[in-house]
Design an enzyme around this catalytic site. Structure first.
Site: not given
Length: 177
Positions: A76, A127, A139
């Site tokens: 990510c 994240h 993402h």
């Protein structure tokens, strides 16, 4: 304990406690996806959205790989790093931890295209994605690879942590309102 189960358990626990790329990239920069100098960023939300959607088309479906930074696998924070570099001409830190300190905090109710959106997905796991529009976040998902998800969707809705706005002209501080 069965030794056949021990190694996968250790690998899983190491990845789960490390967060999304808290380790530096192990690939040489030349192994990363090719980058060119992006055209000067026109002011306005539409241009930002177009560039993020362009990046999505180029990377869609690329598998998730912790520490990855290339077309064979990406995590990510690597996707955020490459998108900002290649599409927006801004050099961000490489890790989720450092990206979470970039720019300035922005309330969820004031999200704009290009804002970094962070989630807490586990005890020490973070994240990051890039906000596009209409609750959509670009993402690299550990289950789906590079994708676009709904910020208020089934999985992500209750994991929201914070958002940051990076000045796209300097790579620091707030963007003018």
């Amino acid at each position: 304990m069965n030794t056949k189960l021990l190694l996968p358990l250790i690998v899983y626990l190491a990845a789960a406690t490390a967060g999304c790329s808290l380790t530096p990239n192990r690939q040489a920069p030349e192994e990363a996806a090719p980058s060119g100098t992006p055209a000067p960023l026109r002011t306005g939300t539409r241009s930002l959205q177009e560039r993020i959607y362009t990046q999505h088309r180029q990377w869609k479906g690329t598998r998730y790989q912790l520490g990855g930074l290339g077309p064979q696998g990406i995590d990510c924070s690597g996707l955020v790093y490459i998108t900002y570099r290649d599409q927006l001409g801004v050099e961000l830190p490489r890790t989720t931890r450092d990206q979470a300190r970039a720019g300035e905090a922005v309330p969820r109710s004031e999200l704009r295209a290009g804002d970094l959106v962070f989630f807490k997905t586990g005890y020490k796991v973070r994240h990051v994605g890039i906000y596009i529009e209409d609750n959509k976040v670009f993402h690299a998902s550990s289950s789906k690879g590079v994708t676009i998800s709904k910020l208020n969707g089934y999985y992500w809705g209750d994991k929201y942590w914070q958002a940051r706005r990076v000045d796209l002209h300097t790579g620091r501080g707030p963007v003018g309102k």
